[in-house]
Design an enzyme around this catalytic site. Structure first.
Site, mmCIF file in Angstrom:
data_model
loop_
_atom_site.group_PDB
_atom_site.id
_atom_site.type_symbol
_atom_site.label_atom_id
_atom_site.label_comp_id
_atom_site.label_asym_id
_atom_site.label_seq_id
_atom_site.Cartn_x
_atom_site.Cartn_y
_atom_site.Cartn_z
ATOM 1 N N GLY A 46 -49.161 17.851 18.506
ATOM 2 C CA GLY A 46 -48.977 17.121 17.261
ATOM 3 C C GLY A 46 -49.956 15.975 17.186
ATOM 4 O O GLY A 46 -50.407 15.464 18.218
ATOM 5 N N GLN A 51 -53.394 8.114 14.438
ATOM 6 C CA GLN A 51 -53.997 8.422 15.738
ATOM 7 C C GLN A 51 -55.489 8.727 15.624
ATOM 8 O O GLN A 51 -56.207 8.691 16.622
ATOM 9 C CB GLN A 51 -53.278 9.600 16.403
ATOM 10 C CG GLN A 51 -51.853 9.256 16.826
ATOM 11 C CD GLN A 51 -51.184 10.429 17.503
ATOM 12 O OE1 GLN A 51 -50.695 11.334 16.849
ATOM 13 N NE2 GLN A 51 -51.173 10.432 18.828
ATOM 14 N N CYS A 90 -47.584 11.533 24.461
ATOM 15 C CA CYS A 90 -48.319 11.219 23.240
ATOM 16 C C CYS A 90 -49.797 11.150 23.570
ATOM 17 O O CYS A 90 -50.178 10.531 24.569
ATOM 18 C CB CYS A 90 -47.840 9.870 22.699
ATOM 19 S SG CYS A 90 -48.670 9.370 21.186
ATOM 20 N N LEU A 91 -50.620 11.754 22.722
ATOM 21 C CA LEU A 91 -52.063 11.729 22.959
ATOM 22 C C LEU A 91 -52.611 10.302 22.918
ATOM 23 O O LEU A 91 -53.675 10.034 23.462
ATOM 24 C CB LEU A 91 -52.791 12.612 21.934
ATOM 25 C CG LEU A 91 -52.505 14.118 22.041
ATOM 26 C CD1 LEU A 91 -53.168 14.866 20.899
ATOM 27 C CD2 LEU A 91 -52.962 14.680 23.375
ATOM 28 N N HIS A 132 -41.282 12.679 16.340
ATOM 29 C CA HIS A 132 -42.328 11.896 17.002
ATOM 30 C C HIS A 132 -43.482 11.592 16.030
ATOM 31 O O HIS A 132 -43.929 10.454 15.921
ATOM 32 C CB HIS A 132 -42.817 12.684 18.222
ATOM 33 C CG HIS A 132 -43.928 12.028 18.983
ATOM 34 N ND1 HIS A 132 -43.774 11.574 20.272
ATOM 35 C CD2 HIS A 132 -45.214 11.765 18.650
ATOM 36 C CE1 HIS A 132 -44.919 11.038 20.687
ATOM 37 N NE2 HIS A 132 -45.814 11.153 19.725
ATOM 38 N N GLU A 133 -43.927 12.636 15.310
ATOM 39 C CA GLU A 133 -45.066 12.433 14.391
ATOM 40 C C GLU A 133 -44.675 11.530 13.216
ATOM 41 O O GLU A 133 -45.462 10.688 12.782
ATOM 42 C CB GLU A 133 -45.585 13.776 13.862
ATOM 43 C CG GLU A 133 -46.167 14.707 14.905
ATOM 44 C CD GLU A 133 -47.052 14.047 15.930
ATOM 45 O OE1 GLU A 133 -47.784 13.090 15.599
ATOM 46 O OE2 GLU A 133 -46.990 14.471 17.095
ATOM 47 N N HIS A 136 -44.893 7.955 14.036
ATOM 48 C CA HIS A 136 -46.274 7.431 14.021
ATOM 49 C C HIS A 136 -46.632 6.877 12.633
ATOM 50 O O HIS A 136 -47.393 5.916 12.514
ATOM 51 C CB HIS A 136 -47.277 8.544 14.349
ATOM 52 C CG HIS A 136 -47.558 8.716 15.811
ATOM 53 N ND1 HIS A 136 -48.101 7.730 16.595
ATOM 54 C CD2 HIS A 136 -47.387 9.790 16.642
ATOM 55 C CE1 HIS A 136 -48.259 8.179 17.847
ATOM 56 N NE2 HIS A 136 -47.821 9.423 17.894
HETATM 57 NI NI NI Z 1 -47.815 10.632 19.538
#
Ligand code: NI
Length: 172
Positions: A46, A51, A90-91, A132-133, A136
């Site tokens: 995701g 991000q 998380c990236l 989660h997304e 963000h």
């Molecule tokens: Ni994330």
């Protein structure tokens, strides 16, 4: 298509609230394609606008399961039920994992890439990725919600084993 730079924790853009998308443009379509490419390149499941430095309410998700590849524009959770406790990464927070409680089922209302309204019912890991997304888009990182400290992959594997939990793959 191009791979975009992924912002990491400490970058204040990750803490900003995103603005709704008003219209689809070729530039935005390109952004979405780039976000998928960037996510796959980073082995993620995701990726949300902030991000990659874009403060718009959009995200991409692909859990690898059938029917679980989506681009969500102006997404909103309209129903959430049940509870799941599990690992999350998380990236934007490289090499860390944490335990987060999320609803087990969510229904999300959003627009697709052609600005058609869609409603998606998700459960399990897909529901977790959606939550989660969407966080963000409001400047929330999973570490804000994690129980206890974030862990390295090794610590996380130990924790999961100790607690008899099953690990699901993927960073969001
Ligand atoms: Ni994330």
């Amino acid at each position: 298509m191009a791979i975009r730079n992924i912002r990491v924790d400490g970058d204040e853009i990750l803490r900003k609230k995103c603005k709704p998308v008003k219209e689809m443009t070729p530039r935005l379509k390109e952004l979405i394609a780039d976000m998928f490419e960037t996510m796959y390149d980073a082995d993620g499941v995701g990726l949300a606008g902030p991000q990659v430095g874009i403060l718009k309410r959009l995200c991409v998700i692909d859990t690898g399961e059938e029917g679980e590849k989506v681009a969500l524009i102006n997404p909103e959770i309209i129903k959430a039920e049940g509870e799941q406790e599990g690992g999350e990464g998380c990236l934007s927070i490289p090499e860390k994992l944490g335990i987060v409680k999320r609803p087990y089922y969510v229904t999300v209302k959003a627009l697709d890439e052609d600005m058609n309204e869609v409603e998606i019912e998700a459960e399990g890991f897909f529901a977790r990725a959606i939550c989660h997304e969407l966080d963000h888009l409001d400047g929330i990182l999973y570490k804000d919600l994690a129980e206890g400290d974030l862990m390295s992959a090794e610590e996380f594997a130990e924790y999961m084993e100790e607690h008899g939990m099953v690990e699901e793959e993927g960073e969001e």
